[in-house]
Design a protein around this motif. Structure first.
Motif, PDB file in Angstrom:
ATOM      1  N   ASP A 142       0.837  -1.195   0.000  1.00  0.00           N
ATOM      2  CA  ASP A 142       0.000   0.000   0.000  1.00  0.00           C
ATOM      3  C   ASP A 142       0.874   1.249   0.000  1.00  0.00           C
ATOM      4  OD1 ASP A 142      -2.827   1.221   0.556  1.00  0.00           O
ATOM      5  OD2 ASP A 142      -1.494   2.159   2.014  1.00  0.00           O
ATOM      6  N   LEU A 143       0.570   2.192  -0.895  1.00  0.00           N
ATOM      7  CA  LEU A 143       1.363   3.419  -1.029  1.00  0.00           C
ATOM      8  C   LEU A 143       0.564   4.659  -0.647  1.00  0.00           C
ATOM      9  CD1 LEU A 143       3.217   2.727  -4.422  1.00  0.00           C
ATOM     10  CD2 LEU A 143       4.053   2.347  -2.093  1.00  0.00           C
ATOM     11  N   ASN A 144      -0.474   4.499   0.145  1.00  0.00           N
ATOM     12  CA  ASN A 144      -1.237   5.659   0.595  1.00  0.00           C
ATOM     13  C   ASN A 144      -0.433   6.467   1.603  1.00  0.00           C
ATOM     14  OD1 ASN A 144      -3.608   5.232  -0.921  1.00  0.00           O
ATOM     15  ND2 ASN A 144      -4.317   3.697   0.540  1.00  0.00           N
ATOM     16  N   GLU A 145      -0.666   7.775   1.597  1.00  0.00           N
ATOM     17  CA  GLU A 145       0.081   8.682   2.458  1.00  0.00           C
ATOM     18  C   GLU A 145      -0.684   8.964   3.746  1.00  0.00           C
ATOM     19  OE1 GLU A 145       0.419  12.091   0.002  1.00  0.00           O
ATOM     20  OE2 GLU A 145       1.180  10.942  -1.700  1.00  0.00           O
ATOM     21  N   ALA A 146       0.068   9.179   4.815  1.00  0.00           N
ATOM     22  CA  ALA A 146      -0.542   9.551   6.083  1.00  0.00           C
ATOM     23  C   ALA A 146      -0.886  11.034   6.081  1.00  0.00           C
ATOM     24  CB  ALA A 146       0.412   9.231   7.239  1.00  0.00           C
ATOM     25  N   LYS A 147      -1.724  11.453   7.009  1.00  0.00           N
ATOM     26  CA  LYS A 147      -2.060  12.857   7.143  1.00  0.00           C
ATOM     27  C   LYS A 147      -0.873  13.632   7.707  1.00  0.00           C
ATOM     28  CE  LYS A 147      -7.015  12.125   7.907  1.00  0.00           C
ATOM     29  NZ  LYS A 147      -8.160  12.360   8.827  1.00  0.00           N
ATOM     30  N   GLY A 148      -0.788  14.913   7.346  1.00  0.00           N
ATOM     31  CA  GLY A 148       0.288  15.743   7.871  1.00  0.00           C
ATOM     32  C   GLY A 148       0.956  16.543   6.778  1.00  0.00           C
ATOM     33  N   LEU A 149       1.940  17.351   7.170  1.00  0.00           N
ATOM     34  CA  LEU A 149       2.632  18.241   6.246  1.00  0.00           C
ATOM     35  C   LEU A 149       3.858  17.594   5.629  1.00  0.00           C
ATOM     36  CD1 LEU A 149       2.386  21.613   8.197  1.00  0.00           C
ATOM     37  CD2 LEU A 149       0.887  20.720   6.419  1.00  0.00           C
ATOM     38  N   THR A 150       4.231  16.393   6.086  1.00  0.00           N
ATOM     39  CA  THR A 150       5.307  15.638   5.464  1.00  0.00           C
ATOM     40  C   THR A 150       4.717  14.378   4.848  1.00  0.00           C
ATOM     41  OG1 THR A 150       5.801  14.480   7.545  1.00  0.00           O
ATOM     42  CG2 THR A 150       7.038  16.504   7.081  1.00  0.00           C
ATOM     43  N   ILE A 151       5.413  13.807   3.870  1.00  0.00           N
ATOM     44  CA  ILE A 151       4.897  12.623   3.179  1.00  0.00           C
ATOM     45  C   ILE A 151       5.521  11.379   3.803  1.00  0.00           C
ATOM     46  CG2 ILE A 151       4.784  11.366   1.004  1.00  0.00           C
ATOM     47  CD1 ILE A 151       4.631  13.894  -0.482  1.00  0.00           C
ATOM     48  N   ILE A 152       4.735  10.652   4.568  1.00  0.00           N
ATOM     49  CA  ILE A 152       5.145   9.347   5.077  1.00  0.00           C
ATOM     50  C   ILE A 152       4.049   8.342   4.740  1.00  0.00           C
ATOM     51  CG2 ILE A 152       6.552  10.299   6.937  1.00  0.00           C
ATOM     52  CD1 ILE A 152       4.274   9.689   8.850  1.00  0.00           C
ATOM     53  N   LYS A 153       4.414   7.060   4.717  1.00  0.00           N
ATOM     54  CA  LYS A 153       3.432   6.028   4.422  1.00  0.00           C
ATOM     55  C   LYS A 153       2.379   5.965   5.522  1.00  0.00           C
ATOM     56  CE  LYS A 153       4.694   1.903   3.425  1.00  0.00           C
ATOM     57  NZ  LYS A 153       3.398   1.636   2.735  1.00  0.00           N
ATOM     58  N   ASN A 154       1.139   5.760   5.098  1.00  0.00           N
ATOM     59  CA  ASN A 154       0.067   5.643   6.076  1.00  0.00           C
ATOM     60  C   ASN A 154       0.221   4.372   6.890  1.00  0.00           C
ATOM     61  OD1 ASN A 154      -2.431   6.464   7.296  1.00  0.00           O
ATOM     62  ND2 ASN A 154      -3.454   4.877   6.102  1.00  0.00           N
ATOM     63  N   GLU A 155       0.565   3.271   6.235  1.00  0.00           N
ATOM     64  CA  GLU A 155       0.800   2.003   6.925  1.00  0.00           C
ATOM     65  C   GLU A 155       2.305   1.741   6.983  1.00  0.00           C
ATOM     66  OE1 GLU A 155      -1.257  -1.214   5.138  1.00  0.00           O
ATOM     67  OE2 GLU A 155      -3.255  -0.302   5.338  1.00  0.00           O
ATOM     68  N   PRO A 156       2.859   1.574   8.185  1.00  0.00           N
ATOM     69  CA  PRO A 156       4.298   1.260   8.277  1.00  0.00           C
ATOM     70  C   PRO A 156       4.633   0.016   7.462  1.00  0.00           C
ATOM     71  CG  PRO A 156       3.405   1.781  10.446  1.00  0.00           C
ATOM     72  CD  PRO A 156       2.227   1.688   9.508  1.00  0.00           C
ATOM     73  N   LEU A 157       5.781   0.057   6.814  1.00  0.00           N
ATOM     74  CA  LEU A 157       6.171  -1.029   5.915  1.00  0.00           C
ATOM     75  C   LEU A 157       6.590  -2.268   6.699  1.00  0.00           C
ATOM     76  CD1 LEU A 157       6.834  -2.146   3.102  1.00  0.00           C
ATOM     77  CD2 LEU A 157       9.102  -1.102   3.318  1.00  0.00           C
ATOM     78  N   GLU A 158       5.981  -3.390   6.347  1.00  0.00           N
ATOM     79  CA  GLU A 158       6.404  -4.701   6.822  1.00  0.00           C
ATOM     80  C   GLU A 158       6.701  -5.560   5.604  1.00  0.00           C
ATOM     81  OE1 GLU A 158       3.330  -6.202   9.363  1.00  0.00           O
ATOM     82  OE2 GLU A 158       4.220  -5.281  11.139  1.00  0.00           O
ATOM     83  N   ALA A 159       7.756  -6.370   5.691  1.00  0.00           N
ATOM     84  CA  ALA A 159       8.165  -7.191   4.550  1.00  0.00           C
ATOM     85  C   ALA A 159       8.761  -8.499   5.052  1.00  0.00           C
ATOM     86  CB  ALA A 159       9.184  -6.437   3.689  1.00  0.00           C
ATOM     87  N   MET A 160       8.843  -9.448   4.151  1.00  0.00           N
ATOM     88  CA  MET A 160       9.484 -10.731   4.452  1.00  0.00           C
ATOM     89  C   MET A 160      10.970 -10.606   4.124  1.00  0.00           C
ATOM     90  SD  MET A 160       6.819 -12.239   5.517  1.00  0.00           S
ATOM     91  CE  MET A 160       7.486 -13.886   5.809  1.00  0.00           C
ATOM     92  N   CYS A 161      11.800 -10.933   5.106  1.00  0.00           N
ATOM     93  CA  CYS A 161      13.243 -10.695   4.978  1.00  0.00           C
ATOM     94  C   CYS A 161      14.013 -11.976   5.276  1.00  0.00           C
ATOM     95  CB  CYS A 161      13.657  -9.591   5.949  1.00  0.00           C
ATOM     96  SG  CYS A 161      15.420  -9.237   5.981  1.00  0.00           S
ATOM     97  N   LYS A 162      15.077 -12.212   4.500  1.00  0.00           N
ATOM     98  CA  LYS A 162      15.955 -13.368   4.722  1.00  0.00           C
ATOM     99  C   LYS A 162      17.375 -12.988   4.357  1.00  0.00           C
ATOM    100  CE  LYS A 162      16.274 -16.824   1.812  1.00  0.00           C
ATOM    101  NZ  LYS A 162      16.017 -18.038   0.995  1.00  0.00           N
ATOM    102  N   ALA A 163      18.317 -13.377   5.210  1.00  0.00           N
ATOM    103  CA  ALA A 163      19.725 -13.105   4.920  1.00  0.00           C
ATOM    104  C   ALA A 163      20.172 -13.910   3.703  1.00  0.00           C
ATOM    105  CB  ALA A 163      20.594 -13.449   6.119  1.00  0.00           C
ATOM    106  N   ARG A 164      20.959 -13.294   2.825  1.00  0.00           N
ATOM    107  CA  ARG A 164      21.446 -13.967   1.629  1.00  0.00           C
ATOM    108  C   ARG A 164      22.587 -14.920   2.005  1.00  0.00           C
ATOM    109  NH1 ARG A 164      23.381 -10.029  -2.686  1.00  0.00           N
ATOM    110  NH2 ARG A 164      23.118 -11.863  -4.047  1.00  0.00           N
ATOM    111  N   GLU A 165      22.516 -16.145   1.491  1.00  0.00           N
ATOM    112  CA  GLU A 165      23.546 -17.134   1.815  1.00  0.00           C
ATOM    113  C   GLU A 165      24.922 -16.684   1.356  1.00  0.00           C
ATOM    114  OE1 GLU A 165      22.633 -21.009   0.434  1.00  0.00           O
ATOM    115  OE2 GLU A 165      20.672 -21.115   1.427  1.00  0.00           O
ATOM    116  N   CYS A 166      24.996 -16.010   0.219  1.00  0.00           N
ATOM    117  CA  CYS A 166      26.285 -15.570  -0.302  1.00  0.00           C
ATOM    118  C   CYS A 166      26.922 -14.477   0.563  1.00  0.00           C
ATOM    119  CB  CYS A 166      26.144 -15.079  -1.739  1.00  0.00           C
ATOM    120  SG  CYS A 166      25.020 -13.676  -1.940  1.00  0.00           S
ATOM    121  N   MET A 167      26.150 -13.913   1.497  1.00  0.00           N
ATOM    122  CA  MET A 167      26.673 -12.858   2.366  1.00  0.00           C
ATOM    123  C   MET A 167      26.874 -13.341   3.800  1.00  0.00           C
ATOM    124  SD  MET A 167      27.125 -10.132   0.540  1.00  0.00           S
ATOM    125  CE  MET A 167      27.269  -8.856   1.790  1.00  0.00           C
TER     126      MET A 167
END
Length: 515
Positions: free
Chosen positions: A479-504
């Motif tokens: 979701d890319l909707n904006e929160a209310k206010g004078l600055t542009i931040i995402k309305n919904e905080p970003l959550e994602a699926m994360c995994k460390a790369r084996e090569c790193m």
């Protein structure tokens, strides 16, 4: 009986109607710009007393853009009795800056509200100060002493260290090297806050390694309260609303001022106790100036500088990284392209360093495209016309406030091909887009932290791409909707699926061992 009802019901209604009709006619004379023999910008129909305040809704930059589609790239609004010129064209902005140069922010003008003083530190900060000798003094301090290339290079270790801390926090949150759901916003905010506070004072404020948990929580709450106050009580409305005192506005702002004063006093008191100046933190450079030129750099001025850095420099970088990651998750082909660039130019033997960033052109294009679509401040810091002038052929009277809608300019279809599309390739081979691209403002009031912000965002974003694999939590787009206010931040905080790369793994193991 009918006559009785007429006197008691109908006559008051007629009186009430004529009273508001009188106010409406009076407002046409008192609130509207005189149009006799003068070509003034178009304006929507206003209401008595309040002018166009009924049109103001969140997000303001989108409302102003909608009005510009109807009334043109230059139109006038009224906030109470205050005339406000709204510009949504890069050519008109260029005319203001290069030809007219009379639109200067004047917080001490006749429309200034005393209620705005607490959030502006009595106008001691460079953002709020009127252009003149005092403003030039602050500009010299922040440009030469605090944000010069030499100073930025001095802080590279801080930025590198906090980026590693961000990576470690993600590693601690990942379970068994599998995709794990993680929240990015609090981690990015902690990193951004700590970079600024370490640069300013040499101290980490947020995180598990901080000794004083209460200081951590108190400072975090002060920062959040300040951002909420700026969103709830924009300066442009304070002068009109001060007599109403909505939600105990005055008490709220004075309470925040007391918190700010206590915070800045603690920083100054602590560093005055030091034996000598290390010249490694910004506050040391500021205090050394005070020692040599005390009459020019009082404690009040120094507090204003420090709090400007803390309040302005902490949230925008985190928001930009969050927007960039959201866009990359919605455009996997762009993610794979920048991942390939990192692999080709950096490899898997070490983490990205700041001196590697010049090799990552496409990564910088992604940062630029993110700032085009979602500039941290979609409206310029308000300016004011110090004299009568002509903009775009329109007569602009003295004392008119200026809003520049950067968000609308960045999405102008006459300038940008497919303006709402996320396409980093549009910045390939472009050194500058001039007045068509102004994420940090332009002219005398341009943001001084541009160099610092670009380094922070590019380092953190590049490291997240290099070290981890990312997927959306659900199949649907982020979701890319904006929160209310004078600055542009995402309305919904970003959550994602994360995994460390084996090569790193080898590199990430060294990062964890250093903790």
């Amino acid at each position: 009986m009918d006559q009785h009802l007429f006197y008691y019901y109908f006559l008051p209604f007629i009186s009430f109607f004529f009273f508001f009709f009188f106010l409406f006619i009076l407002s046409k004379f008192l609130l509207q710009i005189p149009q006799i023999h003068k070509n003034v910008p178009p304006t929507p129909l206003s209401l008595p007393i309040i002018g166009h305040l009924h049109l103001i809704q969140d997000p303001l930059h989108r409302v102003l853009h909608t009005l510009s589609l109807k009334y043109g790239h230059a139109f006038i609004l009224r906030f109470g009795s205050r005339p406000v010129l709204v510009l949504s064209s890069s050519s008109l902005v260029e005319e203001c800056v290069t030809h007219i140069n009379v639109l200067e922010y004047q917080p001490c003008g006749p429309y200034c509200s005393p209620l705005s003083r607490p959030v502006k530190h009595d106008y001691a900060s460079m953002i709020a100060a009127h252009y003149g000798p005092y403003w030039r003094k602050l500009r010299h301090v922040t440009t030469i002493e605090l944000f010069s290339i030499r100073r930025l290079n001095t802080y590279s270790v801080v930025r590198q260290d906090e980026t590693r801390t961000l990576i470690k926090s993600l590693m601690f949150g990942i379970l068994h090297n599998n995709f794990t759901r993680v929240g990015l916003r609090p981690r990015l905010q902690d990193m951004s806050f700590n970079i600024i506070t370490r640069i300013v004072s040499g101290k980490r404020i947020f995180g598990l390694e901080v000794d004083d948990l209460m200081a951590d929580l108190n400072f975090r709450q002060m920062i959040m309260d300040m951002f909420k106050a700026r969103a709830r009580y924009p300066d442009e409305l304070l002068s009109f609303m001060q007599w109403i005192n909505i939600d105990d506005m005055k008490k709220t702002l004075l309470r925040l001022k007391a918190k700010k004063d206590a915070c800045s006093k603690d920083l100054l008191d602590e560093f005055w106790k030091k034996d000598g100046v290390s010249n490694k933190e910004m506050i040391d450079g500021i205090l050394s100036l005070q020692e040599s030129l005390h009459e020019n750099y009082s404690d009040h001025i120094l507090k204003g500088i420090m709090l400007t850095l803390l309040l302005v420099g902490t949230d925008s970088s985190a928001a930009t990284i969050e927007w960039a990651m959201s866009l990359l998750l919605n455009h996997p082909h762009v993610f794979q392209k920048v991942r390939a660039e990192v692999e080709e130019n950096i490899g898997q033997g070490h983490l990205i360093q700041e001196n590697d960033l010049h090799k990552l052109k496409y990564l910088q294009n992604i940062v630029n495209e993110t700032l085009r679509l979602y500039p941290a401040t979609p409206l310029f810091v308000p300016h004011e016309s110090s004299n009568e002038c002509t903009i775009g052929g329109y007569h602009i009277p003295h004392g008119t406030m200026l809003f520049v809608n950067t968000w609308a300019i960045h999405r102008d279809p006459k300038v940008w091909d497919g303006p709402t599309r996320f396409r980093p390739e549009r910045f390939e081979g472009l050194c500058s887009k001039g007045y068509d691209y102004m994420p940090f403002g332009i002219g005398k009031k341009q943001g001084l932290g541009t160099g610092l912000a670009n380094r922070v965002v590019a380092m953190a974003l590049g490291s997240l791409i290099q070290c981890f694999d990312w997927e959306r939590v659900r199949e649907r787009l982020v979701d890319l909707n904006e929160a209310k206010g004078l600055t542009i931040i995402k309305n919904e905080p970003l959550e994602a699926m994360c995994k460390a790369r084996e090569c790193m793994f080898n590199v990430l193991s060294k990062v964890l061992d250093d903790s």
